[in-house]
Design an enzyme around this catalytic site. Structure first.
Site, PDB file in Angstrom:
ATOM      1  N   GLU A  26     -22.981 -24.191 -33.459  1.00  0.00           N
ATOM      2  CA  GLU A  26     -23.903 -24.246 -32.317  1.00  0.00           C
ATOM      3  C   GLU A  26     -23.342 -23.570 -31.068  1.00  0.00           C
ATOM      4  O   GLU A  26     -24.061 -22.917 -30.331  1.00  0.00           O
ATOM      5  CB  GLU A  26     -24.305 -25.686 -31.973  1.00  0.00           C
ATOM      6  CG  GLU A  26     -25.197 -26.338 -33.017  1.00  0.00           C
ATOM      7  CD  GLU A  26     -25.887 -27.569 -32.484  1.00  0.00           C
ATOM      8  OE1 GLU A  26     -26.671 -27.452 -31.525  1.00  0.00           O
ATOM      9  OE2 GLU A  26     -25.640 -28.655 -33.034  1.00  0.00           O
TER      10      GLU A  26
ATOM     11  N   THR B  61      -8.678 -60.234 -23.752  1.00  0.00           N
ATOM     12  CA  THR B  61      -9.522 -61.378 -24.062  1.00  0.00           C
ATOM     13  C   THR B  61      -8.800 -62.385 -24.940  1.00  0.00           C
ATOM     14  O   THR B  61      -9.017 -63.594 -24.829  1.00  0.00           O
ATOM     15  CB  THR B  61     -10.815 -60.906 -24.763  1.00  0.00           C
ATOM     16  OG1 THR B  61     -11.527 -60.050 -23.885  1.00  0.00           O
ATOM     17  CG2 THR B  61     -11.696 -62.074 -25.151  1.00  0.00           C
TER      18      THR B  61
ATOM     19  N   TYR C 227     -14.817 -65.261 -18.176  1.00  0.00           N
ATOM     20  CA  TYR C 227     -13.432 -65.686 -18.402  1.00  0.00           C
ATOM     21  C   TYR C 227     -12.501 -64.730 -17.669  1.00  0.00           C
ATOM     22  O   TYR C 227     -12.907 -63.646 -17.245  1.00  0.00           O
ATOM     23  CB  TYR C 227     -13.097 -65.703 -19.891  1.00  0.00           C
ATOM     24  CG  TYR C 227     -13.165 -64.349 -20.557  1.00  0.00           C
ATOM     25  CD1 TYR C 227     -12.033 -63.538 -20.666  1.00  0.00           C
ATOM     26  CD2 TYR C 227     -14.370 -63.859 -21.049  1.00  0.00           C
ATOM     27  CE1 TYR C 227     -12.101 -62.298 -21.255  1.00  0.00           C
ATOM     28  CE2 TYR C 227     -14.450 -62.608 -21.632  1.00  0.00           C
ATOM     29  CZ  TYR C 227     -13.303 -61.835 -21.741  1.00  0.00           C
ATOM     30  OH  TYR C 227     -13.368 -60.592 -22.316  1.00  0.00           O
TER      31      TYR C 227
ATOM     32  N   LYS D 299     -14.137 -49.343 -31.331  1.00  0.00           N
ATOM     33  CA  LYS D 299     -14.919 -50.514 -30.948  1.00  0.00           C
ATOM     34  C   LYS D 299     -16.374 -50.080 -30.903  1.00  0.00           C
ATOM     35  O   LYS D 299     -16.743 -49.192 -30.136  1.00  0.00           O
ATOM     36  CB  LYS D 299     -14.471 -51.060 -29.590  1.00  0.00           C
ATOM     37  CG  LYS D 299     -15.161 -52.363 -29.208  1.00  0.00           C
ATOM     38  CD  LYS D 299     -14.617 -52.940 -27.909  1.00  0.00           C
ATOM     39  CE  LYS D 299     -15.306 -54.263 -27.580  1.00  0.00           C
ATOM     40  NZ  LYS D 299     -14.780 -54.870 -26.328  1.00  0.00           N
TER      41      LYS D 299
ATOM     42  N   THR E 222      -9.560 -55.666 -26.210  1.00  0.00           N
ATOM     43  CA  THR E 222     -10.290 -54.838 -27.172  1.00  0.00           C
ATOM     44  C   THR E 222     -10.915 -53.585 -26.573  1.00  0.00           C
ATOM     45  O   THR E 222     -11.195 -52.624 -27.294  1.00  0.00           O
ATOM     46  CB  THR E 222     -11.402 -55.660 -27.857  1.00  0.00           C
ATOM     47  OG1 THR E 222     -12.299 -56.171 -26.852  1.00  0.00           O
ATOM     48  CG2 THR E 222     -10.811 -56.812 -28.647  1.00  0.00           C
ATOM     49  N   ASP E 223     -11.129 -53.551 -25.251  1.00  0.00           N
ATOM     50  CA  ASP E 223     -11.861 -52.427 -24.655  1.00  0.00           C
ATOM     51  C   ASP E 223     -11.165 -51.091 -24.874  1.00  0.00           C
ATOM     52  O   ASP E 223     -11.827 -50.066 -25.090  1.00  0.00           O
ATOM     53  CB  ASP E 223     -12.084 -52.658 -23.165  1.00  0.00           C
ATOM     54  CG  ASP E 223     -13.165 -53.682 -22.882  1.00  0.00           C
ATOM     55  OD1 ASP E 223     -13.889 -54.062 -23.821  1.00  0.00           O
ATOM     56  OD2 ASP E 223     -13.283 -54.118 -21.722  1.00  0.00           O
TER      57      ASP E 223
END
Length: 334
Positions: A291, A17, A30, A169, A96-97
């Site tokens: 657990e 981006t 975009y 993120k 950023t992903d």
């Protein structure tokens, strides 16, 4: 008195981006990676007074398309720059992903202590209020800071500094989209000034047991993530167990799942597939034998790692061993 020498910083661009361009100024849509690294740097005021820059385009992709091949190319180039005494620090611009995954991967395969900083943007370069220029400015300043050495790869976004192991993120939009939920930020940027809060006390970079060479020799072991939810059955897990070297459970709560899913994972572990329990919640620690009886099932507990980072560590671990106890030791240390 002679003027202080500006640090020499290498900027490696991969797209994302931060290099995105809109077809229309009012549109949210975009194309990621549309701009080249020179265009990104030209948009950063005062950069020439901050550092001597050398720039390279490694890839031009949205980070949802980040691949093992690009990781390998990026890691090799970073290693070469780390070996170059003329380079003081390195910046990687990235979508950023999957930025947190690339940062964590690099923290485990780059065996150097030279400052390495990753950054990106939540708004494309052509958008009003684009955050990319400020993030690049801060990344270059951080990469040129002597106090950044030896901390492993760092991520800087929206003036916040994060360690590669901790950063996530946490939002799909908005410039305040990155956090370090478990241990908090590493520090903050104020203009070109770096302010660290803490040292990175996890094993990383120069002390790492892993390497790109070992990973490539092992053929990038396949590891898949299974997302737990209501009524998760056994069929998907049984299917993956025939194909993958490792499975990470993105479990509910403390890395848990339905009885049917846990039984299928236990069958997979008995058949030699490495099984890691992580949590889908976004923070907290998945402890061993909490657990779920990991000892009896042959499972590995992910600790603080998110499922996506657990996948990376398991892949690297499987490049060295298939022993569950040794793999658990990696998760306890990294």
């Amino acid at each position: 008195m002679p003027e202080a020498r500006l640090p020499a910083i290498a900027v490696l661009a991969t797209g994302g981006t931060i290099a995105g361009a809109q077809a229309e100024s009012a549109s949210h849509a975009y194309r990621a990676g549309a701009l080249q690294v020179g265009q990104l740097l030209d948009a950063v005021p005062g950069l020439a007074r901050l550092a001597r820059i050398q720039a390279e385009q490694v890839a031009s992709i949205g980070s949802q398309n980040m691949s093992h091949a690009v990781w390998a190319s990026l890691a090799r180039r970073i290693e070469a720059l780390c070996d170059d005494p003329a380079v003081d620090g390195i910046v990687v611009t990235h979508g950023t992903d999957t930025l947190e995954e690339t940062a964590y991967f690099l923290s485990l395969v780059i065996r150097h202590d030279k400052p390495l900083v990753l950054t990106g943007a939540m708004r494309p370069a052509t958008a009003p209020g684009a955050d990319g220029p400020a993030n690049v400015f801060h990344a270059v300043a951080l990469a040129g800071c002597a106090d950044a050495r030896g901390r492993g790869p760092l991520v800087v976004m929206n003036e916040d500094i994060h360690y590669a192991r901790e950063v996530q993120k946490t939002a799909c939009a908005g410039i305040n989209a990155f956090a370090s939920p478990n241990r908090g930020r590493a520090g903050v940027m104020r203009g070109a000034q770096t302010n660290f809060f803490s040292r990175n006390d996890t094993v990383h970079s120069k002390a790492s047991a892993f390497s790109l060479g070992a990973l490539e020799t092992a053929g990038w072991p396949r590891v898949d993530v299974v997302h737990a939810g209501v009524d998760l059955g056994a069929d998907l897990i049984d299917f993956l167990a025939e194909r993958a070297r490792g499975i990470v459970l993105a479990g509910v709560g403390d890395g848990n799942a339905t009885d049917a899913a846990l039984q299928a994972l236990q069958r997979a572990a008995a058949g030699g597939v490495a099984v890691v329990r992580a949590s889908r919640t976004g923070s907290g620690r998945v402890g061993r034998n909490v657990e779920v009886d990991d000892d009896a099932a042959g499972f590995i507990a992910a600790g603080e790692l998110s499922p996506q980072k657990a996948r990376i560590l398991l892949m690297l671990g499987l490049s060295l061993t298939r022993d569950p106890a040794s793999l658990q030791d990696f998760f306890d240390r990294y």
